[in-house]
Motif scaffolding. Sequence first.
Motif, mmCIF file in Angstrom:
data_model
loop_
_atom_site.group_PDB
_atom_site.id
_atom_site.type_symbol
_atom_site.label_atom_id
_atom_site.label_comp_id
_atom_site.label_asym_id
_atom_site.label_seq_id
_atom_site.Cartn_x
_atom_site.Cartn_y
_atom_site.Cartn_z
ATOM 1 N N VAL A 57 0.848 -1.193 0.000
ATOM 2 C CA VAL A 57 0.000 0.000 0.000
ATOM 3 C C VAL A 57 0.882 1.241 0.000
ATOM 4 C CG1 VAL A 57 -1.726 1.320 1.294
ATOM 5 C CG2 VAL A 57 -1.861 -1.184 1.198
ATOM 6 N N GLY A 58 0.579 2.164 -0.909
ATOM 7 C CA GLY A 58 1.309 3.427 -0.994
ATOM 8 C C GLY A 58 0.385 4.582 -0.669
ATOM 9 N N GLN A 59 0.480 5.613 -1.454
ATOM 10 C CA GLN A 59 -0.294 6.829 -1.247
ATOM 11 C C GLN A 59 -1.792 6.543 -1.288
ATOM 12 O OE1 GLN A 59 0.506 9.745 -4.241
ATOM 13 N NE2 GLN A 59 -0.669 11.335 -3.220
ATOM 14 N N PHE A 69 -6.170 3.907 -3.307
ATOM 15 C CA PHE A 69 -4.760 3.986 -2.970
ATOM 16 C C PHE A 69 -3.943 3.441 -4.119
ATOM 17 C CE2 PHE A 69 -6.341 -0.060 -1.552
ATOM 18 C CZ PHE A 69 -5.349 -0.971 -1.873
ATOM 19 N N VAL A 70 -2.649 3.667 -4.025
ATOM 20 C CA VAL A 70 -1.712 3.130 -5.001
ATOM 21 C C VAL A 70 -1.127 1.847 -4.420
ATOM 22 C CG1 VAL A 70 0.451 3.544 -6.218
ATOM 23 C CG2 VAL A 70 -1.185 5.407 -5.915
ATOM 24 N N THR A 72 1.894 -0.867 -4.961
ATOM 25 C CA THR A 72 3.209 -0.898 -5.593
ATOM 26 C C THR A 72 3.833 -2.281 -5.469
ATOM 27 O OG1 THR A 72 3.506 1.401 -4.925
ATOM 28 C CG2 THR A 72 5.470 0.231 -5.625
ATOM 29 N N ASP A 73 4.459 -2.760 -6.560
ATOM 30 C CA ASP A 73 5.168 -4.041 -6.469
ATOM 31 C C ASP A 73 6.619 -3.799 -6.066
ATOM 32 O OD1 ASP A 73 6.568 -3.309 -8.790
ATOM 33 O OD2 ASP A 73 5.592 -4.793 -10.064
ATOM 34 N N GLU A 74 7.386 -4.864 -5.934
ATOM 35 C CA GLU A 74 8.768 -4.760 -5.457
ATOM 36 C C GLU A 74 9.680 -4.015 -6.427
ATOM 37 O OE1 GLU A 74 7.607 -8.315 -7.486
ATOM 38 O OE2 GLU A 74 7.056 -7.815 -5.443
ATOM 39 N N ALA A 75 9.294 -3.898 -7.701
ATOM 40 C CA ALA A 75 10.103 -3.173 -8.682
ATOM 41 C C ALA A 75 9.690 -1.703 -8.803
ATOM 42 C CB ALA A 75 9.989 -3.850 -10.048
ATOM 43 N N GLY A 76 8.689 -1.292 -8.019
ATOM 44 C CA GLY A 76 8.235 0.094 -8.052
ATOM 45 C C GLY A 76 7.123 0.385 -9.036
ATOM 46 N N ARG A 77 6.618 -0.638 -9.724
ATOM 47 C CA ARG A 77 5.482 -0.441 -10.633
ATOM 48 C C ARG A 77 4.235 -0.189 -9.795
ATOM 49 N NH1 ARG A 77 8.684 -4.386 -13.334
ATOM 50 N NH2 ARG A 77 7.893 -5.918 -11.882
ATOM 51 N N GLU A 78 3.346 0.685 -10.289
ATOM 52 C CA GLU A 78 2.173 1.078 -9.509
ATOM 53 C C GLU A 78 0.873 0.818 -10.254
ATOM 54 O OE1 GLU A 78 4.046 4.860 -7.091
ATOM 55 O OE2 GLU A 78 2.937 5.251 -8.944
ATOM 56 N N ILE A 79 -0.159 0.557 -9.464
ATOM 57 C CA ILE A 79 -1.509 0.436 -9.994
ATOM 58 C C ILE A 79 -2.447 1.136 -9.013
ATOM 59 C CG2 ILE A 79 -2.005 -1.805 -8.919
ATOM 60 C CD1 ILE A 79 -3.472 -2.510 -11.606
ATOM 61 N N LEU A 80 -3.417 1.842 -9.541
ATOM 62 C CA LEU A 80 -4.391 2.545 -8.725
ATOM 63 C C LEU A 80 -5.487 1.572 -8.330
ATOM 64 C CD1 LEU A 80 -5.486 5.262 -7.655
ATOM 65 C CD2 LEU A 80 -6.583 5.569 -9.879
ATOM 66 N N VAL A 81 -5.877 1.571 -7.061
ATOM 67 C CA VAL A 81 -6.971 0.737 -6.571
ATOM 68 C C VAL A 81 -8.071 1.686 -6.100
ATOM 69 C CG1 VAL A 81 -7.694 -1.011 -4.910
ATOM 70 C CG2 VAL A 81 -5.379 -1.087 -5.868
ATOM 71 N N ALA A 88 -5.062 -1.104 4.102
ATOM 72 C CA ALA A 88 -4.039 -1.232 5.154
ATOM 73 C C ALA A 88 -3.223 0.061 5.196
ATOM 74 C CB ALA A 88 -3.139 -2.428 4.846
ATOM 75 N N SER A 89 -2.462 0.222 6.231
ATOM 76 C CA SER A 89 -1.606 1.403 6.369
ATOM 77 C C SER A 89 -0.545 1.418 5.276
ATOM 78 C CB SER A 89 -0.917 1.389 7.729
ATOM 79 O OG SER A 89 -1.866 1.422 8.762
ATOM 80 N N PRO A 90 -0.116 2.610 4.846
ATOM 81 C CA PRO A 90 0.963 2.687 3.856
ATOM 82 C C PRO A 90 2.176 1.865 4.301
ATOM 83 C CG PRO A 90 -0.010 4.839 4.173
ATOM 84 C CD PRO A 90 -0.613 3.933 5.225
ATOM 85 N N GLY A 91 2.751 1.152 3.341
ATOM 86 C CA GLY A 91 3.904 0.308 3.615
ATOM 87 C C GLY A 91 3.548 -1.133 3.944
#
Length: 119
Positions: A57-59, A69-70, A72-81, A88-91
């Motif tokens: 979970v990101g921003q 929220f955004v 993010t996968d381990e490579a930094g790719r993002e998808i909007l949800v 969950a809390s960011p991170g």
Amino acid sequence: MMARLILFVAAVVLVAMLLTGGFREGPLGPSTTASIEALEADPGQWERKQVRVTGTVGQRIAVAGFGGFVLTDEAGREILVVGQANPASPGQPMTVEGQFVTAFVMGEMSMPAIIVGAD
């Protein structure tokens, strides 16, 4: 700065489509587990299909009473949800399930999204 603007515009468009029923086209069937990388590599294959994606979970985003929220996968790719009221809390790691859409396309840039509760 530009990425945040695109994210905001995509969120507004998605909320508008949710409010007008733009994603309600009948049953979607069972979910398929996919990575953010796979969704980005061939979005046409996944468009409007039910998917399950895991990431961090990101921003967080709130527009017109809808949460999102955004992820993010381990490579930094993002998808909007969109549609997840209490992520969950960011991170924190999280798995989401919903309908995949390409919410925004501008030249080479696109914003993939998952609409939770779209079925």
